[in-house]
Structure formats: C-alpha cells, structure tokens
Design a protein around this motif. Structure first.
Motif, PDB file in Angstrom:
ATOM      1  N   VAL A 216       0.844  -1.188   0.000  1.00 16.15           N
ATOM      2  CA  VAL A 216       0.000   0.000   0.000  1.00 16.15           C
ATOM      3  C   VAL A 216       0.884   1.243   0.000  1.00 16.15           C
ATOM      4  O   VAL A 216       2.016   1.232   0.508  1.00 16.15           O
ATOM      5  N   VAL A 217       0.324   2.312  -0.561  1.00 16.92           N
ATOM      6  CA  VAL A 217       1.039   3.585  -0.632  1.00 16.92           C
ATOM      7  C   VAL A 217       0.005   4.705  -0.636  1.00 16.92           C
ATOM      8  O   VAL A 217      -1.127   4.512  -1.076  1.00 16.92           O
ATOM      9  N   PHE A 218       0.369   5.847  -0.096  1.00 17.62           N
ATOM     10  CA  PHE A 218      -0.572   6.965  -0.095  1.00 17.62           C
ATOM     11  C   PHE A 218      -0.883   7.444  -1.506  1.00 17.62           C
ATOM     12  O   PHE A 218      -2.016   7.800  -1.827  1.00 17.62           O
ATOM     13  N   ASP A 219       0.131   7.451  -2.357  1.00 17.86           N
ATOM     14  CA  ASP A 219      -0.039   7.922  -3.738  1.00 17.86           C
ATOM     15  C   ASP A 219       1.000   7.223  -4.604  1.00 17.86           C
ATOM     16  O   ASP A 219       2.177   7.137  -4.224  1.00 17.86           O
ATOM     17  N   LYS A 220       0.566   6.725  -5.754  1.00 17.60           N
ATOM     18  CA  LYS A 220       1.480   5.968  -6.611  1.00 17.60           C
ATOM     19  C   LYS A 220       2.544   6.847  -7.272  1.00 17.60           C
ATOM     20  O   LYS A 220       3.456   6.335  -7.921  1.00 17.60           O
ATOM     21  N   ARG A 221       2.417   8.161  -7.098  1.00 16.20           N
ATOM     22  CA  ARG A 221       3.439   9.067  -7.642  1.00 16.20           C
ATOM     23  C   ARG A 221       4.550   9.330  -6.635  1.00 16.20           C
ATOM     24  O   ARG A 221       5.513  10.035  -6.943  1.00 16.20           O
ATOM     25  N   MET A 222       4.430   8.757  -5.441  1.00 16.82           N
ATOM     26  CA  MET A 222       5.468   8.955  -4.425  1.00 16.82           C
ATOM     27  C   MET A 222       6.749   8.217  -4.803  1.00 16.82           C
ATOM     28  O   MET A 222       6.734   7.257  -5.565  1.00 16.82           O
ATOM     29  N   PHE A 223       7.846   8.656  -4.244  1.00 17.16           N
ATOM     30  CA  PHE A 223       9.123   7.978  -4.442  1.00 17.16           C
ATOM     31  C   PHE A 223       9.147   6.670  -3.658  1.00 17.16           C
ATOM     32  O   PHE A 223       8.569   6.568  -2.580  1.00 17.16           O
ATOM     33  N   GLY A 224       9.808   5.675  -4.196  1.00 12.48           N
ATOM     34  CA  GLY A 224       9.988   4.420  -3.478  1.00 12.48           C
ATOM     35  C   GLY A 224      10.051   3.246  -4.425  1.00 12.48           C
ATOM     36  O   GLY A 224       9.488   3.290  -5.532  1.00 12.48           O
TER      37      GLY A 224
END
Length: 334
Positions: A221-229
């Motif tokens: 899970v991620v807050f936003d798929k545009r985040m770094f990681g």
C-alpha cells in the motif's frame, strides 16, 4: 474456505520516516483489513557494504547497505510501532531478514512471521523462527516446487505451522505473470492454507485470487502511486484498498452460498411473469393450418400454450376464428 485474511504491506513506503510509518498505521486501520505488515531491516545483521542495488533507485544512498541503515528503526521504536498497531486494531506482522530481527520481534511480541520470497532457502533464519514455536506465512515468489518441497519438509520436521502465498517477484507484475493457477496447485500439493501476495497494483488481481480460493491476501500500500519508493508502482492506494475490502468480502460471501441449479422453486412467481404463452400474430380463419410464421410468444405465462411447445402445433387446424394477438390454447385446436 476461511474468510480472506487481508494484509496491507507497508514495506519501505515509509522511506525511513517514523512519522510517515505511524501515519500508515492510522490510514490502513480505516480500510477494513485485518493486518499490517512491515519489514525489519537491521543493516549490520543482514547485509554488508558489498551488497549491490538490484535497481539503483536511491538518490541519497551510495550502497544498498546504507539504504537498509536508513530504513531501520531502533528496538524501542519498533515497540512503539507494535503498540500503535494494537491500539488501531491491526495485527502486527513483520518480515525478519536476520536472526537478530527475530530476537527483536520476540521481545516485541509478534504473533507470527512472514517470510519473503528471498528467504525461502535461508534455513538458518527458518530454524531460528521454528525455535519460537510461532506460525509463519511463506511467500513462494522465486522458488520452484523442488525448492519448496525441501523447505516445507524442513518446516514439517520442526512441526512449524505455516501457510503459503503464491507470489511473483516482478514489480509491477503483468497479467501473464500472475500465476493464479498456482493457488489451487499449492493447496493440492501441500494441504495448507494458501494465499496470494500481489505486486500487480490492481484490485482485480486480488479479487480474482479470492474467487480462486486464496484465503490470505498480501499487497503493498502507498498513499499515492506518484510517491518515491521502490514499491510504489506495485502498490495499491489506501482508497483502492478500502474498495477492494468490500469486493473481496462480497466474493467470499458468494463462495459461501453456492447455487444449486437443480432447484429453482424460488423463481416460480417470477417465471410466471417473465415466461411467455403462444399467441397468433394475425387474424386467422377457422380451419387454418398453423405455420411457424403465424405464431408469437407473449407475456405472461399461463394464458396460452407454453412457448416451448410451439413445434407440436405446426400443421394443426384451428377450431375457430382467432383475432391478431389472441392467445392460443388447446381448446382453439381441432
């Protein structure tokens, strides 16, 4: 089949920030999943400065070892993470990558362990976990059946309770790589609870896995798929997880209530409304021999001969005149 056990994996989505990690706990708790999963990286115990990056994604870490250092938390910080999960009503699950991590997790009070695909052949770690007596969840991502057979024999010798996840170590996983067929194969081969570890970034993959018998779902899970990681492109957003929980539970409910197509008594009233009776589609005189082109089927059922019997009427003479759209009954036939 048990109700699907849903595990939201944070992985490295916290980017080494304790605050962001705690924000994930609160967000995940609102989605309806049962568990949240972390990875415990203790750089000195699991890695070295010689470990290469699989993909050089980091802007600030010269080596993979330095990345693991930045991703790590102290033992006391992990205790705070576990406490927050308890307070949020989430099962705390963690993947250890060293024997020292197992010691920490035992001190923290983990209920069971998750073994990543890269650790399936790390029997030193598996033996360490076996000594705890705790159950484990095993990802099969990079393992052949020959390798799994050996590892599962190793676990069985130590009386370890385990479940297995079908997993494809590819980020993000493409449809041709899902391996949904393996869910059934694993159940038949090992006779244990089987689930699906997803890296597709799609809710549909997880819903399909449940329909095919998966009893555990694990997904990043991620807050936003545009985040770094490293895992963001393989993750679901918090909102997607919330929607998926509803869908998965609906599919589970459907599977718990199989339909017997030999019995349709519940539809008798509807059938009387929707099914049709035979009628004539034009004015026809007494003595006329019925043809296919004379007939129509009209609702409701029971006002004329059943539509499925039309072939029996072809060539039969009429006993009386019929008007267009009159229902056709046995009494109308000579």
């Amino acid at each position: 089949m048990n109700k699907p056990y849903l595990i939201a994996e944070i992985g490295q989505a916290h980017e080494g920030s304790l605050g962001i990690l705690h924000s994930y706990i609160d967000a995940v708790a609102a989605t309806g999943v049962q568990a949240i999963k972390f990875q415990m990286h203790i750089a000195e115990a699991e890695s070295s400065i010689h470990e290469p990056f699989r993909v050089k994604f980091s802007y600030e870490d010269a080596t993979r070892f330095e990345y693991w250092e930045r991703m790590g938390f102290t033992q006391e910080q992990w205790k705070g993470i576990k406490t927050h999960c308890d307070e949020a009503g989430l099962d705390f699950i963690c993947s250890p990558f060293s024997n020292l991590a197992v010691d920490w997790l035992e001190d923290i009070g983990v209920k069971y362990y998750k073994i990543g695909s890269g650790e399936v052949n790390n029997w030193l770690l598996l033996d360490k976990i076996a000594q705890t007596g705790k159950p484990l969840i095993l990802s099969s991502g990079m393992s052949s059946y020959a390798e799994l057979d050996k590892t599962i024999a190793f676990l069985n010798e130590r009386n370890v309770s385990f479940s297995i996840l079908q997993c494809t170590t590819s980020y993000p996983t493409q449809p041709e790589q899902y391996g949904l067929n393996v869910i059934k194969e694993l159940k038949e081969r090992y006779g244990v609870t089987v689930g699906f570890s997803d890296h597709s970034s799609k809710t549909s993959t997880n819903i399909a896995a449940v329909a095919l018998g998966a009893e555990i779902l694990e997904f990043h899970v991620v807050f936003d798929k545009r985040m770094f990681g490293p895992d963001t492109k393989s993750s679901l957003t918090i909102d997607e997880v919330s929607d998926m929980v509803v869908s998965v539970n609906e599919i589970y409910a459907a599977l718990q209530h199989p339909i017997d197509k030999n019995h349709n008594e519940q539809f008798l009233t509807l059938k009387s409304i929707f099914e049709k009776s035979l009628a004539v589609n034009k004015d026809l005189p007494k003595g006329h021999l019925l043809t296919f082109d004379d007939l129509e089927a009209k609702k409701p059922k029971g006002y004329g001969i059943d539509a499925q019997k039309f072939q029996e009427l072809i060539g039969k003479p009429l006993k009386k005149d019929l008007k267009q759209w009159d229902f056709l009954n046995e009494a109308d036939l000579a």
